[in-house]
Write a protein that holds these residues in place. Structure first.
Motif, PDB file in Angstrom:
ATOM      1  N   THR A  99      23.001  -0.148 -10.898  1.00  0.00           N
ATOM      2  CA  THR A  99      23.579   0.941 -11.679  1.00  0.00           C
ATOM      3  C   THR A  99      22.576   2.078 -11.815  1.00  0.00           C
ATOM      4  O   THR A  99      21.431   1.864 -12.201  1.00  0.00           O
ATOM      5  N   GLY A 100      23.022   3.277 -11.482  1.00  0.00           N
ATOM      6  CA  GLY A 100      22.226   4.479 -11.706  1.00  0.00           C
ATOM      7  C   GLY A 100      22.811   5.254 -12.861  1.00  0.00           C
ATOM      8  O   GLY A 100      23.999   5.133 -13.173  1.00  0.00           O
ATOM      9  N   TRP A 101      21.979   6.062 -13.509  1.00  0.00           N
ATOM     10  CA  TRP A 101      22.493   6.853 -14.621  1.00  0.00           C
ATOM     11  C   TRP A 101      21.847   8.233 -14.665  1.00  0.00           C
ATOM     12  O   TRP A 101      20.808   8.474 -14.039  1.00  0.00           O
ATOM     13  N   GLY A 102      22.506   9.134 -15.376  1.00  0.00           N
ATOM     14  CA  GLY A 102      22.019  10.497 -15.526  1.00  0.00           C
ATOM     15  C   GLY A 102      22.520  11.073 -16.830  1.00  0.00           C
ATOM     16  O   GLY A 102      23.531  10.619 -17.382  1.00  0.00           O
ATOM     17  N   GLU A 103      21.814  12.080 -17.332  1.00  0.00           N
ATOM     18  CA  GLU A 103      22.153  12.697 -18.617  1.00  0.00           C
ATOM     19  C   GLU A 103      22.184  14.207 -18.464  1.00  0.00           C
ATOM     20  O   GLU A 103      21.331  14.793 -17.789  1.00  0.00           O
ATOM     21  N   SER A 104      23.158  14.843 -19.082  1.00  0.00           N
ATOM     22  CA  SER A 104      23.241  16.301 -19.029  1.00  0.00           C
ATOM     23  C   SER A 104      23.654  16.849 -20.389  1.00  0.00           C
ATOM     24  O   SER A 104      24.100  16.114 -21.275  1.00  0.00           O
ATOM     25  N   VAL A 105      23.512  18.175 -20.527  1.00  0.00           N
ATOM     26  CA  VAL A 105      23.814  18.841 -21.790  1.00  0.00           C
ATOM     27  C   VAL A 105      24.819  19.962 -21.542  1.00  0.00           C
ATOM     28  O   VAL A 105      24.444  21.030 -21.051  1.00  0.00           O
ATOM     29  N   PRO A 106      26.091  19.768 -21.864  1.00  0.00           N
ATOM     30  CA  PRO A 106      27.047  20.873 -21.783  1.00  0.00           C
ATOM     31  C   PRO A 106      26.627  21.975 -22.757  1.00  0.00           C
ATOM     32  O   PRO A 106      26.342  21.702 -23.924  1.00  0.00           O
TER      33      PRO A 106
END
Length: 330
Positions: free
Chosen positions: A41-48
């Motif tokens: 599992t890979g993951w990523g985070e972003s900020v709208p």
């Protein structure tokens, strides 16, 4: 291989109120994407970001609509063709890179041909407040080599002078977040140059920066809101001497790397920056630090509680732990 993609909204309380010229907040609202092939599992985070007409709801909806088209860990270019540069694309792009890193058991830096960085100097932020409050907050950062000072149009020289008084050996990045006008910039820039200011970031609104054309500012100017992707670069030449690369603006690490390479062809200096978020959002951007002139990735100290295996930041020195939470392989 069949990929399963999930996305969720998370709220990260901040260590203290974060204020810029546009307003203040006490929490960071982020979107976390996971992509799995059933084994890894890979993951990523972003900020709208509302400044770019993005919301949590819209970002989650974009990801939901895009999921059927993403079938392989190398679908970064497909992703860039489907989605515009935005927080949704950033989270998906970074999650795919992390998954590929785990499947192939190689760090993302090696996969994308970027320099692995063990440590770097990062700016640390002083938010907009009264002169006295900003000086007090800056005093706690007096051992930091690089300090970012958020400013509105009020009392610019008074505030920077007060901060310089308690941090005489630090260099400063002044970030107006589009809050000034050309008259104010021309008035304060010569004085800021004498106060260890190395860079002035986005002094004018992005849609009203024509006045910077051929203006010989005594302090280099950096485009932030005016610079998103490689397509932005040509119109910046003659106005700015540097750009701020943020993955939420580029829509992920894939385009950010292309933007960095293209900016060097235009002889622009590079800052690697961030929205307010956790180490999960900082980790992909950190890969660009080896090719940057300035690094501003202090998100982990702005949130009240960072993620496990996140970055260590002490006196402005940013270090990756032995086992970073993203992009390190298995």
């Amino acid at each position: 291989m069949r990929l399963t993609i999930e996305a969720k909204h998370e709220t990260l309380p901040l260590a203290q109120t974060f204020a810029i010229s546009r307003g203040a907040k006490t929490q960071a609202d982020v979107v976390v994407v996971t992509v799995t092939n059933g084994e890894f599992t890979g993951w990523g985070e972003s900020v709208p970001y509302a400044r770019y007409d993005q919301s949590i709801e819209d970002t989650l909806n974009k990801i939901k609509c895009t999921k059927p088209a993403i079938k392989h860990i190398d679908d970064h270019r497909r992703l860039n063709a489907i989605l515009p540069a935005c927080a949704a694309r950033n989270a998906l792009d970074c999650a795919l890179w992390d998954l590929k890193s785990k499947i192939e058991n190689k760090p993302v830096a090696q996969l994308i041909d970027l320099q692995e960085v063990k440590s770097c100097v990062t700016a640390q932020t002083v938010s907009v407040a009264s002169t006295q409050e900003m000086q007090k907050n800056a005093r706690a950062l007096c051992n930091s080599e690089l300090i970012k000072v958020k400013l509105d149009p009020d009392d610019v020289i008074e505030k920077v002078s007060a901060i310089h008084e308690v941090c005489p050996d630090s260099r400063f990045i002044i970030d107006a977040n589009e809050g000034w006008n050309l008259s104010l910039l021309k008035e304060v820039a010569p004085q800021l140059a004498r106060l260890n200011v190395a860079l002035i970031e986005q002094p004018l609104p992005a849609d009203d920066d024509e006045g910077l054309t051929d203006y010989q500012c005594p302090v280099p100017l950096c485009a932030d809101e005016s610079c998103h992707t490689t397509a932005s670069l040509k119109q910046l030449v003659g106005k700015y001497q540097a750009i701020n690369i943020k993955l939420d603006k580029t829509g992920g690490l894939t385009e950010a790397r292309s933007l960095m390479k293209a900016a060097r062809l235009y002889e622009l200096d590079i800052m690697v920056g961030c929205m307010v978020a956790s180490s999960l959002a900082m980790a992909p951007a950190y890969l660009l630090a080896g090719g940057a002139d300035y690094v501003d990735l202090d998100g982990p100290v702005l949130v009240a509680e960072d993620r496990q295996n996140g970055f260590i930041i002490e006196n402005g020195i940013m270090k990756r732990p032995d086992s970073l939470l993203w992009g390190s392989g298995r």
